[in-house]
Design a protein around this motif. Structure first.
Motif, PDB file in Angstrom:
ATOM      1  N   GLU A  65       0.819  -1.201   0.000  1.00 54.93           N
ATOM      2  CA  GLU A  65       0.000   0.000   0.000  1.00 54.93           C
ATOM      3  C   GLU A  65       0.860   1.261   0.000  1.00 54.93           C
ATOM      4  O   GLU A  65       0.507   2.279  -0.606  1.00 54.93           O
ATOM      5  CB  GLU A  65      -0.934  -0.011   1.215  1.00 54.93           C
ATOM      6  CG  GLU A  65      -2.035  -1.043   1.150  1.00 54.93           C
ATOM      7  CD  GLU A  65      -1.553  -2.479   1.412  1.00 54.93           C
ATOM      8  OE1 GLU A  65      -2.294  -3.430   1.122  1.00 54.93           O
ATOM      9  OE2 GLU A  65      -0.399  -2.637   1.924  1.00 54.93           O
ATOM     10  N   LEU A  69       0.643   4.295  -2.641  1.00 60.01           N
ATOM     11  CA  LEU A  69       0.496   5.701  -2.247  1.00 60.01           C
ATOM     12  C   LEU A  69       1.549   6.569  -2.937  1.00 60.01           C
ATOM     13  O   LEU A  69       1.250   7.670  -3.420  1.00 60.01           O
ATOM     14  CB  LEU A  69       0.631   5.846  -0.736  1.00 60.01           C
ATOM     15  CG  LEU A  69      -0.612   5.604   0.118  1.00 60.01           C
ATOM     16  CD1 LEU A  69      -0.265   5.752   1.595  1.00 60.01           C
ATOM     17  CD2 LEU A  69      -1.737   6.572  -0.252  1.00 60.01           C
ATOM     18  N   LEU A  72       0.565   6.865  -6.583  1.00 59.94           N
ATOM     19  CA  LEU A  72      -0.566   7.777  -6.748  1.00 59.94           C
ATOM     20  C   LEU A  72      -0.096   9.229  -6.738  1.00 59.94           C
ATOM     21  O   LEU A  72      -0.505  10.035  -7.591  1.00 59.94           O
ATOM     22  CB  LEU A  72      -1.590   7.540  -5.635  1.00 59.94           C
ATOM     23  CG  LEU A  72      -2.752   8.541  -5.530  1.00 59.94           C
ATOM     24  CD1 LEU A  72      -3.525   8.644  -6.839  1.00 59.94           C
ATOM     25  CD2 LEU A  72      -3.678   8.149  -4.377  1.00 59.94           C
ATOM     26  N   TRP A 115      -6.541   6.166  -7.226  1.00 58.46           N
ATOM     27  CA  TRP A 115      -7.269   7.185  -6.475  1.00 58.46           C
ATOM     28  C   TRP A 115      -8.546   6.604  -5.874  1.00 58.46           C
ATOM     29  O   TRP A 115      -8.908   6.891  -4.746  1.00 58.46           O
ATOM     30  CB  TRP A 115      -7.593   8.372  -7.369  1.00 58.46           C
ATOM     31  CG  TRP A 115      -7.362   9.705  -6.741  1.00 58.46           C
ATOM     32  CD1 TRP A 115      -7.298   9.978  -5.407  1.00 58.46           C
ATOM     33  CD2 TRP A 115      -7.155  10.950  -7.414  1.00 58.46           C
ATOM     34  NE1 TRP A 115      -7.073  11.320  -5.207  1.00 58.46           N
ATOM     35  CE2 TRP A 115      -6.976  11.938  -6.416  1.00 58.46           C
ATOM     36  CE3 TRP A 115      -7.113  11.332  -8.759  1.00 58.46           C
ATOM     37  CZ2 TRP A 115      -6.767  13.292  -6.726  1.00 58.46           C
ATOM     38  CZ3 TRP A 115      -6.900  12.674  -9.063  1.00 58.46           C
ATOM     39  CH2 TRP A 115      -6.723  13.634  -8.061  1.00 58.46           C
ATOM     40  N   LEU A 118      -8.059   4.765  -2.569  1.00 63.79           N
ATOM     41  CA  LEU A 118      -7.401   5.489  -1.481  1.00 63.79           C
ATOM     42  C   LEU A 118      -7.963   5.161  -0.094  1.00 63.79           C
ATOM     43  O   LEU A 118      -7.220   4.721   0.784  1.00 63.79           O
ATOM     44  CB  LEU A 118      -7.469   6.997  -1.750  1.00 63.79           C
ATOM     45  CG  LEU A 118      -6.796   7.896  -0.713  1.00 63.79           C
ATOM     46  CD1 LEU A 118      -5.305   7.599  -0.608  1.00 63.79           C
ATOM     47  CD2 LEU A 118      -7.014   9.363  -1.063  1.00 63.79           C
ATOM     48  N   LEU A 122      -5.460   1.868   0.086  1.00 65.99           N
ATOM     49  CA  LEU A 122      -4.148   2.504   0.161  1.00 65.99           C
ATOM     50  C   LEU A 122      -3.831   3.085   1.535  1.00 65.99           C
ATOM     51  O   LEU A 122      -2.662   3.152   1.919  1.00 65.99           O
ATOM     52  CB  LEU A 122      -4.024   3.602  -0.901  1.00 65.99           C
ATOM     53  CG  LEU A 122      -3.532   3.156  -2.284  1.00 65.99           C
ATOM     54  CD1 LEU A 122      -4.436   2.085  -2.868  1.00 65.99           C
ATOM     55  CD2 LEU A 122      -3.447   4.343  -3.224  1.00 65.99           C
ATOM     56  N   GLU A 123      -4.851   3.531   2.269  1.00 65.21           N
ATOM     57  CA  GLU A 123      -4.597   4.124   3.576  1.00 65.21           C
ATOM     58  C   GLU A 123      -4.635   3.088   4.701  1.00 65.21           C
ATOM     59  O   GLU A 123      -4.694   3.450   5.876  1.00 65.21           O
ATOM     60  CB  GLU A 123      -5.598   5.249   3.843  1.00 65.21           C
ATOM     61  CG  GLU A 123      -5.375   6.452   2.927  1.00 65.21           C
ATOM     62  CD  GLU A 123      -6.297   7.604   3.202  1.00 65.21           C
ATOM     63  OE1 GLU A 123      -5.971   8.730   2.808  1.00 65.21           O
ATOM     64  OE2 GLU A 123      -7.376   7.394   3.810  1.00 65.21           O
ATOM     65  N   TYR A 134       1.656  11.548   2.938  1.00 60.08           N
ATOM     66  CA  TYR A 134       0.830  11.502   1.733  1.00 60.08           C
ATOM     67  C   TYR A 134      -0.202  12.628   1.736  1.00 60.08           C
ATOM     68  O   TYR A 134      -0.397  13.308   0.719  1.00 60.08           O
ATOM     69  CB  TYR A 134       0.107  10.151   1.604  1.00 60.08           C
ATOM     70  CG  TYR A 134      -0.948  10.232   0.532  1.00 60.08           C
ATOM     71  CD1 TYR A 134      -0.604  10.127  -0.805  1.00 60.08           C
ATOM     72  CD2 TYR A 134      -2.277  10.502   0.868  1.00 60.08           C
ATOM     73  CE1 TYR A 134      -1.565  10.283  -1.795  1.00 60.08           C
ATOM     74  CE2 TYR A 134      -3.232  10.660  -0.120  1.00 60.08           C
ATOM     75  CZ  TYR A 134      -2.868  10.541  -1.448  1.00 60.08           C
ATOM     76  OH  TYR A 134      -3.812  10.729  -2.425  1.00 60.08           O
ATOM     77  N   LYS A 135      -0.891  12.827   2.852  1.00 57.12           N
ATOM     78  CA  LYS A 135      -1.967  13.810   2.907  1.00 57.12           C
ATOM     79  C   LYS A 135      -1.443  15.243   2.764  1.00 57.12           C
ATOM     80  O   LYS A 135      -2.133  16.107   2.215  1.00 57.12           O
ATOM     81  CB  LYS A 135      -2.771  13.645   4.196  1.00 57.12           C
ATOM     82  CG  LYS A 135      -3.654  12.411   4.171  1.00 57.12           C
ATOM     83  CD  LYS A 135      -4.629  12.377   5.317  1.00 57.12           C
ATOM     84  CE  LYS A 135      -5.588  11.199   5.194  1.00 57.12           C
ATOM     85  NZ  LYS A 135      -6.458  11.300   3.998  1.00 57.12           N
ATOM     86  N   ASP A 138      -0.955  15.529  -0.851  1.00 58.24           N
ATOM     87  CA  ASP A 138      -2.276  15.625  -1.463  1.00 58.24           C
ATOM     88  C   ASP A 138      -2.826  17.047  -1.348  1.00 58.24           C
ATOM     89  O   ASP A 138      -3.381  17.592  -2.312  1.00 58.24           O
ATOM     90  CB  ASP A 138      -3.221  14.635  -0.777  1.00 58.24           C
ATOM     91  CG  ASP A 138      -4.659  14.802  -1.237  1.00 58.24           C
ATOM     92  OD1 ASP A 138      -4.965  14.403  -2.375  1.00 58.24           O
ATOM     93  OD2 ASP A 138      -5.480  15.336  -0.456  1.00 58.24           O
TER      94      ASP A 138
END
Length: 220
Positions: A65, A69, A72, A115, A118, A122-123, A134-135, A138
């Motif tokens: 994962e 990420l 992505l 996406w 997610l 992925l999270e 990641y966030k 994002d």
């Protein structure tokens, strides 16, 4: 038995070499996603593609994962870099921008697939630090996306533009699986009585973005 690590993919010692190894792992993951669904890809499969053990992959990403990420974020950045050429230049109609937004994503199925996974895939199986990093990336990407929208729709406030990007992600997460159904669903909806249940991603996503934008402009 794990694969033997290939000499060409020796453990990196220097930061720039480590980054190169990470990009090579992301390249392999992207190639695999073009061939099979994400849920069929394991760390062992990634290692096999690279000619290394899965333990080697874990040296650079904590889990499958974590790899996804990273990929992505990389694919989304490449998409943002291309939007200046793919979206209509200002001045233009707001609906044109939303349709171009939908079309540009429809042309990138690997990005959309990741996406859409997610929140559900992925999270999970990653550390809080990985999710936090990641966030933050994002948020940086969505802020840039919001600015691109405002350049073409100046009536939209900065806060509303960022809200639009949030709604756009949530909509994609829900819509992509419906527009890419399993073979069983494809067979079932071949029934003419179910023609209305078939979903075209670009068309419906464009309509969702247009409706959301209109609502935010009205509320403003």
């Amino acid at each position: 038995m794990d694969e033997v690590e290939a000499p060409s993919f020796q453990r990196a010692r220097r930061p720039e070499h480590r980054e190169l190894r990470k990009q090579e792992i992301l390249d392999a993951a992207e190639a695999l996603l073009a061939e099979m669904p994400a849920d069929e890809i394991s760390l062992r499969e990634l290692g096999r593609r690279l000619g290394v053990s899965k333990t080697h992959v874990v040296r650079y990403f904590e889990s499958r994962e974590g790899v996804f990420l990273g990929l992505l974020a990389r694919l989304r950045l490449a998409w943002l870099d291309a939007l200046a050429d793919e979206w209509p230049a200002a001045p233009c109609e707001p609906d044109q921008v939303m349709r171009a937004w939908a079309d540009s994503l429809a042309a990138r199925p690997v990005l959309c697939q990741l996406w859409s996974l997610l929140p559900s895939v992925l999270e999970r199986n990653v550390s809080a630090d990985t999710v936090r990093i990641y966030k933050l990336v994002d948020l940086e990407h969505r802020t840039r996306l919001a600015k691109l929208v405002r350049d073409r729709v100046p009536a939209l406030t900065a806060d509303a533009a960022l809200t639009l990007t949030e709604y756009a992600v949530v909509s994609l997460v829900g819509l992509w699986p419906f527009s890419n159904p399993t073979p069983t669903v494809v067979e079932a909806t071949a029934d003419p009585r179910l023609a209305g249940s078939r979903v075209d991603f670009a068309t419906m996503y464009g309509e969702i973005l247009q409706t959301t934008l209109a609502g935010l402009l009205t509320r403003a």
